[in-house]
Design a protein around this motif. Structure first.
Motif, PDB file in Angstrom:
ATOM      1  N   ALA A 155      41.802  29.356  41.013  1.00 45.57           N
ATOM      2  CA  ALA A 155      42.714  29.945  41.996  1.00 45.57           C
ATOM      3  C   ALA A 155      41.955  30.860  42.955  1.00 45.57           C
ATOM      4  N   ILE A 156      41.003  31.644  42.418  1.00 52.56           N
ATOM      5  CA  ILE A 156      40.189  32.510  43.273  1.00 52.56           C
ATOM      6  C   ILE A 156      39.310  31.668  44.192  1.00 52.56           C
ATOM      7  N   THR A 157      38.704  30.623  43.642  1.00 53.49           N
ATOM      8  CA  THR A 157      37.844  29.743  44.440  1.00 53.49           C
ATOM      9  C   THR A 157      38.613  29.128  45.603  1.00 53.49           C
ATOM     10  N   GLU A 158      39.846  28.735  45.356  1.00 50.66           N
ATOM     11  CA  GLU A 158      40.673  28.142  46.403  1.00 50.66           C
ATOM     12  C   GLU A 158      40.892  29.133  47.553  1.00 50.66           C
ATOM     13  N   ILE A 159      41.128  30.400  47.219  1.00 48.04           N
ATOM     14  CA  ILE A 159      41.322  31.419  48.261  1.00 48.04           C
ATOM     15  C   ILE A 159      40.023  31.630  49.046  1.00 48.04           C
ATOM     16  N   ILE A 160      38.904  31.687  48.349  1.00 50.88           N
ATOM     17  CA  ILE A 160      37.617  31.850  49.025  1.00 50.88           C
ATOM     18  C   ILE A 160      37.375  30.711  50.003  1.00 50.88           C
ATOM     19  N   ARG A 161      37.579  29.483  49.524  1.00 54.60           N
ATOM     20  CA  ARG A 161      37.316  28.303  50.354  1.00 54.60           C
ATOM     21  C   ARG A 161      38.283  28.205  51.529  1.00 54.60           C
ATOM     22  N   SER A 162      39.481  28.738  51.379  1.00 59.86           N
ATOM     23  CA  SER A 162      40.483  28.638  52.450  1.00 59.86           C
ATOM     24  C   SER A 162      40.123  29.476  53.667  1.00 59.86           C
ATOM     25  N   GLY A 163      39.325  30.529  53.467  1.00 62.50           N
ATOM     26  CA  GLY A 163      38.950  31.402  54.558  1.00 62.50           C
ATOM     27  C   GLY A 163      40.038  32.349  55.023  1.00 62.50           C
ATOM     28  N   THR A 164      41.128  32.443  54.274  1.00 64.58           N
ATOM     29  CA  THR A 164      42.253  33.282  54.699  1.00 64.58           C
ATOM     30  C   THR A 164      41.921  34.767  54.709  1.00 64.58           C
ATOM     31  N   LEU A 165      40.898  35.180  53.937  1.00 64.27           N
ATOM     32  CA  LEU A 165      40.484  36.582  53.924  1.00 64.27           C
ATOM     33  C   LEU A 165      39.205  36.806  54.729  1.00 64.27           C
ATOM     34  N   GLY A 166      38.806  35.794  55.478  1.00 58.74           N
ATOM     35  CA  GLY A 166      37.559  35.902  56.225  1.00 58.74           C
ATOM     36  C   GLY A 166      36.370  35.490  55.379  1.00 58.74           C
ATOM     37  N   GLU A 167      35.227  36.021  55.706  1.00 58.67           N
ATOM     38  CA  GLU A 167      33.999  35.654  54.997  1.00 58.67           C
ATOM     39  C   GLU A 167      33.770  36.556  53.784  1.00 58.67           C
ATOM     40  N   LEU A 168      33.263  35.963  52.708  1.00 60.11           N
ATOM     41  CA  LEU A 168      32.909  36.726  51.514  1.00 60.11           C
ATOM     42  C   LEU A 168      31.571  37.416  51.763  1.00 60.11           C
ATOM     43  N   VAL A 169      31.578  38.747  51.733  1.00 58.74           N
ATOM     44  CA  VAL A 169      30.398  39.533  52.076  1.00 58.74           C
ATOM     45  C   VAL A 169      29.701  40.096  50.843  1.00 58.74           C
ATOM     46  N   ASN A 170      30.492  40.437  49.812  1.00 55.77           N
ATOM     47  CA  ASN A 170      29.913  41.107  48.650  1.00 55.77           C
ATOM     48  C   ASN A 170      30.743  40.800  47.413  1.00 55.77           C
ATOM     49  N   ALA A 171      30.053  40.606  46.292  1.00 52.95           N
ATOM     50  CA  ALA A 171      30.723  40.390  45.011  1.00 52.95           C
ATOM     51  C   ALA A 171      30.160  41.359  43.982  1.00 52.95           C
ATOM     52  N   VAL A 172      31.048  41.963  43.201  1.00 52.09           N
ATOM     53  CA  VAL A 172      30.666  42.853  42.102  1.00 52.09           C
ATOM     54  C   VAL A 172      31.282  42.272  40.832  1.00 52.09           C
ATOM     55  N   HIS A 173      30.449  41.906  39.886  1.00 45.90           N
ATOM     56  CA  HIS A 173      30.922  41.149  38.723  1.00 45.90           C
ATOM     57  C   HIS A 173      30.346  41.775  37.457  1.00 45.90           C
ATOM     58  N   VAL A 174      31.196  42.031  36.478  1.00 45.28           N
ATOM     59  CA  VAL A 174      30.769  42.684  35.239  1.00 45.28           C
ATOM     60  C   VAL A 174      31.167  41.833  34.041  1.00 45.28           C
ATOM     61  N   GLU A 175      30.209  41.603  33.150  1.00 44.65           N
ATOM     62  CA  GLU A 175      30.549  40.967  31.880  1.00 44.65           C
ATOM     63  C   GLU A 175      30.444  41.988  30.757  1.00 44.65           C
ATOM     64  N   PRO A 176      31.596  42.428  30.222  1.00 44.71           N
ATOM     65  CA  PRO A 176      31.586  43.309  29.056  1.00 44.71           C
ATOM     66  C   PRO A 176      31.470  42.449  27.791  1.00 44.71           C
ATOM     67  N   VAL A 177      30.293  42.343  27.245  1.00 43.99           N
ATOM     68  CA  VAL A 177      30.080  41.427  26.121  1.00 43.99           C
ATOM     69  C   VAL A 177      30.913  41.825  24.908  1.00 43.99           C
ATOM     70  N   GLY A 178      31.016  43.114  24.655  1.00 41.18           N
ATOM     71  CA  GLY A 178      31.741  43.592  23.484  1.00 41.18           C
ATOM     72  C   GLY A 178      30.775  44.068  22.424  1.00 41.18           C
ATOM     73  N   TYR A 179      31.010  45.279  21.916  1.00 40.27           N
ATOM     74  CA  TYR A 179      30.038  45.901  21.014  1.00 40.27           C
ATOM     75  C   TYR A 179      29.794  45.074  19.748  1.00 40.27           C
ATOM     76  N   TYR A 180      30.857  44.568  19.116  1.00 43.09           N
ATOM     77  CA  TYR A 180      30.620  43.813  17.881  1.00 43.09           C
ATOM     78  C   TYR A 180      30.235  42.368  18.173  1.00 43.09           C
ATOM     79  N   HIS A 181      30.658  41.841  19.346  1.00 37.73           N
ATOM     80  CA  HIS A 181      30.234  40.502  19.738  1.00 37.73           C
ATOM     81  C   HIS A 181      28.723  40.479  19.954  1.00 37.73           C
ATOM     82  N   PHE A 182      28.204  41.488  20.654  1.00 39.52           N
ATOM     83  CA  PHE A 182      26.767  41.519  20.889  1.00 39.52           C
ATOM     84  C   PHE A 182      26.016  41.661  19.568  1.00 39.52           C
ATOM     85  N   ALA A 183      26.495  42.549  18.705  1.00 40.78           N
ATOM     86  CA  ALA A 183      25.842  42.719  17.405  1.00 40.78           C
ATOM     87  C   ALA A 183      25.842  41.420  16.611  1.00 40.78           C
ATOM     88  N   HIS A 184      26.957  40.687  16.703  1.00 45.30           N
ATOM     89  CA  HIS A 184      27.084  39.428  15.970  1.00 45.30           C
ATOM     90  C   HIS A 184      26.117  38.368  16.489  1.00 45.30           C
TER      91      HIS A 184
END
Length: 446
Positions: A155-184
């Motif tokens: 759904a997000i990709t569709e909005i990006i490709r549509s150009g309705t918000l203009g050009e994508l200039v910057n992306a901030v992306h975080v993966e919270p692995v999880g304390y016990y997931h990482f330990a595992h």
């Protein structure tokens, strides 16, 4: 015509599964969900109980159940020679990361369409070899970059490709692995050491770098920098009160430790929880007895400060794209969320802020905020696991790589960005992506 009737009229796609662990089981569950679209007809898995349970779940003929992938490959070669056909239409490769190259290249040479779990391989050289093999065979090739295939991401990709918000200039992306997931997985588990697998940015987060590259197409990464380290899961961080304890079941401060193996595994089984992460510890169905034995004797019962691990537990990556756009990515172990990514996408005329479940679109021109709730029809990674297999099955059925919305060349490019980022972290410099690829290809020739 009903949806069920339409599915029944489609050609059934048959699959062989190499590696019947958590990822193989997750991908193969699509065949149980959509039995008119695909069926698992052959498997290879060395663990006896895991193999038996998987074969029973998918009603695989005993003659097509193998303990080793090379036995499956040999049986396939004999079938091709004597009957002129393969055992299945496609192969799902879900073995350990450092085996991907050999398995993919072997089955590609026999003409199988292939869906390979991420990462593509653990070295750039192996990735180049796989790209060449896939192109030479002319097969459909899918990669376990499951983030692309969830309803949320699509759904997000569709909005990006549509150009309705203009050009994508910057992306901030975080993966919270999880304390016990990482330990595992990355302290006690299969991905704890680079020599046994690879660096954690590749094994855990290559699909995060991939989705950033996907969203910013047709621009490509040109420069990358990265910082990170193994910060906490090492002997000098061990609480003094733990004294000489090497295992959680003998530790005097186990109750206060967030990484207690007793809490993560044994207490979970006592509550009736037998799925991930407990299921990884044993061959077959977990119970109190076999999980206790695993904690007393295996790596999952070790103190996280005494484990034989060396991969980064936190890392940041900055990418500059050919369009001038930028992206930043953070992977961190120390979170309560388990892999529930947070993303902010900044456009010339608006922004998207999401949490892998819902996202809000703000249009700067109108001031309007719209909340989106994409429908997750089940499966891991917000529906991305089943979405990927669905796309792969349709690609195989139609013999159309475009159904996967990627190709082996694009898959290779995003992996090379990950390798370049790790080079930046190790060498303490900004890495030119084109120069990195050129150097990697020259080393391959040499």
């Amino acid at each position: 015509m009903t949806a069920a009737a339409a599915n029944e009229s489609k050609q059934l796609v048959t699959l062989a599964v190499v590696g019947c662990g958590q990822r193989g089981e997750g991908y193969a569950s699509y065949a149980l969900k959509e039995p008119y679209l695909c069926k698992v007809v052959a498997i290879a898995e060395p663990r006896k109980n895991t193999c038996q349970l998987f074969a029973q779940a998918h009603n695989v003929d005993d003659a097509l159940v193998f303990n080793h992938w090379q036995d499956l490959l040999q049986a396939s070669a004999e079938t091709i020679e004597t009957l002129g056909r393969r055992l299945a239409d496609g192969v799902i490769v879900a073995v350990q990361d450092n085996m991907h190259r050999d398995v993919v290249m072997a089955f590609a040479a026999q003409g199988y369409h292939i869906l390979c779990e991420k990462p593509m391989a653990t070295t750039a050289r192996d990735c180049f070899d796989m790209e060449a093999a896939v192109k030479k065979a002319g097969i459909i090739f899918g990669m376990g970059h499951v983030l692309r295939y969830s309803p949320y991401t699509k759904a997000i990709t569709e909005i990006i490709r549509s150009g309705t918000l203009g050009e994508l200039v910057n992306a901030v992306h975080v993966e919270p692995v999880g304390y016990y997931h990482f330990a595992h997985s990355y302290v006690r588990g299969n991905w704890a050491k680079e020599t046994g697998s690879s660096f954690s940015l590749l094994t855990k987060s290559c699909h995060d770098i991939d989705i950033l590259c996907h969203w910013l197409l047709p621009a490509t990464p040109i420069r990358v920098s990265s910082f990170g380290s193994l910060y906490h899961f090492k002997k000098e961080q061990k609480p003094a009160a733990a004294s000489g304890a090497l295992r959680c079941l003998q530790c005097p401060v186990e109750r206060e430790c967030p990484y207690s193996a007793k809490k993560i595994y044994l207490d979970a089984v006592c509550r009736g929880h037998i799925s991930w992460p407990v299921s990884v510890l044993v061959d077959g169905v977990p119970d109190i007895e076999n999980v206790t034995y695993a904690l007393q004797n295996g790596s999952y019962g070790q103190c996280v400060y005494e484990s034989d691990n060396d991969v980064c537990d936190h890392q940041v990556v900055n990418i500059e794209f050919s369009s001038g756009a930028t992206a930043s990515f953070t992977m961190v172990a120390y979170t309560s969320l388990i892999c529930e990514r947070q993303t902010r996408l900044h456009f010339t005329n608006g922004e998207i802020v999401g949490d892998m479940s819902t996202f809000t679109v703000t249009d700067f021109r109108t001031g309007r905020k719209t909340r989106h709730y994409p429908n997750n029809e089940g499966g891991g990674h917000g529906g991305g696991d089943l979405g990927l297999v669905s796309a792969f099955v349709e690609a195989v059925r139609s013999n159309n790589q475009a159904r996967l919305d990627t190709n082996v060349g694009e898959i290779l490019k995003s992996h090379l960005t990950v390798f370049a980022a790790e080079s930046s972290r190790r060498e303490g410099r900004v890495v030119d992506c084109a120069e990195y690829e050129k150097g990697a290809r020259m080393a391959l020739v040499a």
